[in-house]
Every structure is written in structure tokens, then in C-alpha cells.
Enzyme design. Structure first.
Site, PDB file in Angstrom:
ATOM      1  N   TYR A   1       0.884  -1.179   0.001  1.00  0.00           N
ATOM      2  CA  TYR A   1      -0.056   0.021  -0.018  1.00  0.00           C
ATOM      3  C   TYR A   1       0.879   1.205  -0.009  1.00  0.00           C
ATOM      4  O   TYR A   1       1.736   1.443   0.654  1.00  0.00           O
ATOM      5  CB  TYR A   1      -0.813  -0.007   1.118  1.00  0.00           C
ATOM      6  CG  TYR A   1      -1.846   1.026   1.398  1.00  0.00           C
ATOM      7  CD1 TYR A   1      -2.759   1.511   0.492  1.00  0.00           C
ATOM      8  CD2 TYR A   1      -1.611   2.135   2.402  1.00  0.00           C
ATOM      9  CE1 TYR A   1      -3.524   2.568   0.566  1.00  0.00           C
ATOM     10  CE2 TYR A   1      -2.593   3.173   2.494  1.00  0.00           C
ATOM     11  CZ  TYR A   1      -3.583   3.468   1.694  1.00  0.00           C
ATOM     12  OH  TYR A   1      -4.337   4.655   1.579  1.00  0.00           O
TER      13      TYR A   1
ATOM     14  N   ASP B   1       9.148   2.901  -0.147  1.00  0.00           N
ATOM     15  CA  ASP B   1       8.375   3.619   0.787  1.00  0.00           C
ATOM     16  C   ASP B   1       8.407   3.268   2.083  1.00  0.00           C
ATOM     17  O   ASP B   1       7.952   2.128   2.802  1.00  0.00           O
ATOM     18  CB  ASP B   1       6.878   3.062   0.182  1.00  0.00           C
ATOM     19  CG  ASP B   1       5.518   3.555   0.862  1.00  0.00           C
ATOM     20  OD1 ASP B   1       5.988   4.508   1.698  1.00  0.00           O
ATOM     21  OD2 ASP B   1       4.403   3.518   0.476  1.00  0.00           O
TER      22      ASP B   1
ATOM     23  N   LYS C   1       4.022   9.057   8.961  1.00  0.00           N
ATOM     24  CA  LYS C   1       3.559   8.720  10.154  1.00  0.00           C
ATOM     25  C   LYS C   1       4.405   9.018  11.284  1.00  0.00           C
ATOM     26  O   LYS C   1       4.203  10.152  11.717  1.00  0.00           O
ATOM     27  CB  LYS C   1       3.777   7.042   9.910  1.00  0.00           C
ATOM     28  CG  LYS C   1       2.432   6.598   8.967  1.00  0.00           C
ATOM     29  CD  LYS C   1       1.987   5.187   9.001  1.00  0.00           C
ATOM     30  CE  LYS C   1       0.808   5.104   8.279  1.00  0.00           C
ATOM     31  NZ  LYS C   1       0.596   4.352   6.886  1.00  0.00           N
TER      32      LYS C   1
HETATM   33  C1  LIG Z   1       0.168   4.893   5.721  1.00  0.00           C
HETATM   34  C2  LIG Z   1       0.927   4.438   4.495  1.00  0.00           C
HETATM   35  C3  LIG Z   1       0.953   5.397   3.557  1.00  0.00           C
HETATM   36  C4  LIG Z   1       0.061   6.521   3.193  1.00  0.00           C
HETATM   37  O1  LIG Z   1       0.347   7.578   4.150  1.00  0.00           O
HETATM   38  P1  LIG Z   1      -1.026   8.698   4.710  1.00  0.00           P
HETATM   39  O2  LIG Z   1      -0.202   9.354   5.512  1.00  0.00           O
HETATM   40  O3  LIG Z   1      -1.762   7.751   5.324  1.00  0.00           O
HETATM   41  O4  LIG Z   1      -1.435   9.201   3.454  1.00  0.00           O
HETATM   42  C5  LIG Z   1       1.817   5.302   2.387  1.00  0.00           C
HETATM   43  N1  LIG Z   1       2.602   4.279   2.355  1.00  0.00           N
HETATM   44  C6  LIG Z   1       2.607   3.273   3.343  1.00  0.00           C
HETATM   45  C7  LIG Z   1       3.576   2.144   3.318  1.00  0.00           C
HETATM   46  C8  LIG Z   1       1.732   3.430   4.412  1.00  0.00           C
HETATM   47  O5  LIG Z   1       1.622   2.472   5.435  1.00  0.00           O
END
Ligand SMILES: *Cc1c(COP(=O)(O)O)cnc(C)c1O
Length: 431
Positions: free
Chosen positions: A147, A235, A263
Site C-alpha cells: 500500500y 516507501d 507517520k
Molecule cells: C500509511 C501509508 C501510506 C500513506 O500515508 P498517509 O499519511 O495515510 O497518506 C503510504 N505508504 C505506506 C507504506 C503506508 O503505510
């Protein structure tokens, strides 16, 4: 207490559903995949959240990893209130942005420059645009079950909320928008060619449950992307500054071309970041031709919170985080197995997940197969009734943090034993 009944979770949920779609502002918070009424949070401290009925839960959601020091850590709340008292946004640069960028660059070998955004989604969206603009190529590769936020081009067979709700690719995304996105199985090194602008990957997949990279998978991605001149994007929105002081690239000793963060670096406030070497980053506006912007990007309250968090995360913090996660993983594996339920508790450093299956999960299809057995909702509710909050979806991981004590973990394991027995009985009586 006066008004407890009227102001309880059920009443809050009724009200919420009238004005918020599904009663939530992000589908991962919905109880749709586990059933029942969600608890509405009134406040949270350390490892605990308290709902509007005054009930406390030992919390392993921790805002899906945005919180690492524990809720309402005094260092963070002080930084936030100090910053807010000086104004909450200006539309002009601040030294807080510089400080946070310096902190990120000093921790992550290979990062020279940073662009702050307001979410992880914006960070991955920017990284993909930057990769295309920098290479002049169109195609991107992502992996099934990874994701990367709700970016149109990356919402193809995504995990997390989309997977929990059983929507592999969402309505509203045009086929043309994902026409240049190739979705390939995680843990299988892809065939690449010179049409590929970038390969984006969660270095530890943490949105289809926890799926560690097979030995050699990330190394092979690094080698193959370099070979064809594609950019490798890590990511690290979850792994960044959680897996290790320098995140996953430090943990695995592999240097991608671009990083995305989020995060942890916002201390619970909205934030994201794209980072990389100057050669690539300077393709962004206002130096280069790739446009990217944000009214609240580098927000002074969010950067103050992020700096406070990173300042509190020293090398020993990671040994402590991993130690807690290890204690939890071993305990859960033991007591849940003893109940007779098949279980796998994969762990990488401080990250751990839970799959109700006999065999290790290496990719999305196996994750889906294990989830389809339907054990998670039963275990989830058995835990919740006993005061332990897991994420209300089977594809999320657990986030033990620095707010969790050894006693908290031991209590979790004891309770998990009873919850697993209850879930096992519920599965048997279901037939
Ligand atoms: C949470 C998440 C995102 C998106 O971040 P948001 O602040 O919710 O837009 C992107 N990549 C990963 C791996 C994530 O866990």
C-alpha cells in the site's frame, strides 16, 4: 455518571454515520470487516486509549504507526503547544522545516534533500511524479499487497483498507490512469526493462499483514533497477525511523534512489516526506521542472512534533522496541498455538503481524487465503472485550511502541491465550 448511556459508543456511532461516510474519515478505522460498533476515543496516554464510555484499552493501533513514543508523550505535546502558540502556519519558510530535514538527512545515508508534504500519500504521489519527470519514462512497478497511500496510479490491488474491504482496485480510478502501472507479486524479483521509470516497494510489507522481504529480494531489486536505469523507491512511511534509527535502508544496508516517509516523522500530526540525493531531488520545482506544492507542507506544528519524536529516538530505543516486539511475538505464537489455532507471527525488528495459518506468508495471495479463514474478526473481538485494541482489519500489523511496558506485553499474552481459546471455540461451533 450523567449521560453515559446517551454519550456512549453506540450513540456516537449513530451520530457519526449521519454525517461521516461509514462513520469514519478513513476506511481502516471502520469495523466493517470485523463487525460491531467501533469505540470512539476520548483520550489516550502512553500505551492506552480511553473511549467515550471511560473504558481503557491497551492499544496496538497507535494510529497505524504514526505514534511511536506512546500517546500524548509530554515531549511531543509540549513541542506542539509551544509551536502552536507562535502561529500554526505562515506561507513562508521556517527553521523547523530545515531542522526536520537535517535530522532525516543525518539519519539516512543517501538522503541529501527532503521535500515535506502533509501526508504519506502526497509523498508517494510526488515520488512517482518525480521519478517519471527525472527519467523521462512512463511505467512504474508496484507489488501486490503493498500500500502506498490512495494515489490513483498506485491503487491497483493495494492492501490495507482496500484489501480489508475486498476491493482490489477501487471504483473511480480510470483504467488509463493505471495503464502504466505494473502490479507484480511481492518477493519475486521482477523482469524490468528500460521503459520503467521506477519500482516502488515497501521494504517490509506492512499493509497485507506483515510480510518480510525474502533474503535477496531487496538486493535483487536494487541490482535490477540499476541495470535498466529505473529508480528504486523505498516507501518507508511505516518503516522509516521505526525499523531502525535510519529506517529500512539502514536496517537492510540497501540504498534506494528515493525514499518516502510519513507517520513517525509527524509525531501524530499530518506529515509526509520525499527524500533522496540532490541530483534527483533538484528535479522538483522551484529548481527543476517537476511541479509539487502544498499550502500546509512543512507545517510548523507538525515539524515541531516530528523533531521532538526524532530527538527522543536514539539507538537504544530501537533495541527496546525490538525487544518488546520479540517478547510479544514469541508469547503470541506460543499461546495462540496452544489454543489449537494455526498461527504465524512474522516479525522484523519492532514490526510484527498475525496470520491465522500454518505456513509462512510470502505474498498477497497467501495473505488473502489466510484471512479468508475468518479467524481474525473472532480473535479481534475476543481481545477487544478483554481490553486490548488491535486494528479492526486483518491486513494491519501491530505497533508495540516505547509506551508499552514489559508488563503490558505480558498482560497482552495472557489475555491473548484466553482470546485465542474463545476464537477457536467460535470457529468450531461455526463448523
Ligand atoms: C500509511 C501509508 C501510506 C500513506 O500515508 P498517509 O499519511 O495515510 O497518506 C503510504 N505508504 C505506506 C507504506 C503506508 O503505510
Amino acid at each position: 455518571m450523567v449521560g453515559v448511556e446517551n454519550d456512549g459508543n453506540a450513540a456516537a456511532f449513530d451520530r457519526a454515520q449521519k454525517v461521516l461516510v461509514g462513520g469514519v474519515n478513513s476506511p481502516v478505522r471502520s469495523f466493517n470487516s470485523v463487525g460491531g460498533v467501533p469505540y470512539f476515543v476520548r483520550e489516550a496516554h502512553g500505551a492506552y486509549v480511553t473511549d467515550v464510555e471511560g473504558r481503557a484499552y491497551l492499544d496496538y493501533v497507535q494510529s497505524y504507526g504514526a505514534v511511536i513514543l506512546g500517546h500524548a508523550d509530554p515531549r511531543v505535546t509540549k513541542a506542539v503547544s509551544d509551536a502552536a502558540s507562535l502561529g500554526t502556519t505562515y506561507g513562508a519558510p521556517t527553521l523547523g522545516e530545515v531542522r526536520l530535514a537535517e535530522e532525516i538527512a543525518s539519519r539516512v545515508a543517501g538522503v541529501e534533500m527532503v521535500r515535506l508534504t502533509s501526508s504519506g500519500t502526497e509523498a508517494t504521489m510526488t515520488a512517482v511524479r518525480l521519478a517519471r519527470g527525472h527519467t523521462g519514462r512512463h511505467k512504474i512497478v508496484k507489488f501486490e499487497g503493498c500500500y502506498h497511500g490512495h494515489v490513483d496510479a498506485l491503487l491497483t490491488s493495494a492492501g490495507s483498507g482496500a484489501a480489508s474491504l475486498g476491493i482490489p482496485a477501487t471504483a473511480g480510478v480510470e483504467p488509463s490512469v493505471v495503464a502504466d502501472t505494473r502490479v507484480l507479486p511481492y518477493n519475486e524479483p521482477p523482469e524490468l526493462d528500460e521503459s520503467i521509470a521506477a519500482v516502488i516497494v515497501e521494504p517490509v510489507a506492512a499493509n497485507m499483514g506483515l510480510v518480510p522481504p525474502d533474503p535477496g529480494f531487496l538486493e535483487e531489486l536494487r541490482r535490477r533497477t540499476s541495470e535498466v536505469g529505473a529508480l528504486l523507491i523505498f516507501d518507508e512511511v511505516i518503516t522509516g525511523f521505526r525499523l531502525a534509527r535510519g529506517g529500512a535502508s539502514t536496517f537492510f544496508g540497501i540504498t534506494p534512489d528515493l525514499w518516502t516517509f510519513g507517520k513517525v516523522i509527524g509525531g501524530g500530526l499530518p506529515i509526509g516526506a520525499v527524500a533522496g540525493p540532490e541530483t534527483i531531488m533538484s528535479t522538483l520545482a522551484p529548481i527543476g521542472p517537476v511541479y509539487q506544492a502544498g499550502t500546509l507542507s512543512g507545517n510548523p506544528v507538525a515539524t515541531a512534533a516530528g523533531i521532538a519524536v526524532l530527538d527522543a529516538l536514539a539507538e537504544p530505543s530501537y533495541a527496546m522496541l525490538s525487544g518488546r516486539a520479540q517478547q510479544l511475538a514469541e508469547g503470541l505464537q506460543k499461546v495462540i498455538s496452544e489454543s489449537g489455532l494455526p498461527v504465524q507471527i512474522p516479525r522484523v525488528g519492532p514490526l510484527l503481524g498475525i496470520f491465522f495459518t500454518d505456513t509462512p506468508v510470502r505474498g498477497y495471495r497467501e495473505a488473502v487465503a489466510s484471512v479468508s479463514r475468518g479467524v481474525y474478526p473472532k480473535f479481534f473481538h475476543a481481545m477487544l472485550r478483554r481490553g486490548i485494541a488491535l486494528a479492526p482489519g486483518p491486513y494491519e500489523i501491530m505497533f508495540p511502541g516505547l509506551g508499552h511496558s514489559i508488563d503490558d506485553i505480558e498482560r497482552t499474552i495472557d489475555i491473548a491465550s484466553a482470546a485465542a481459546n474463545e476464537a477457536r471455540e467460535a470457529m468450531l461451533s461455526r463448523g
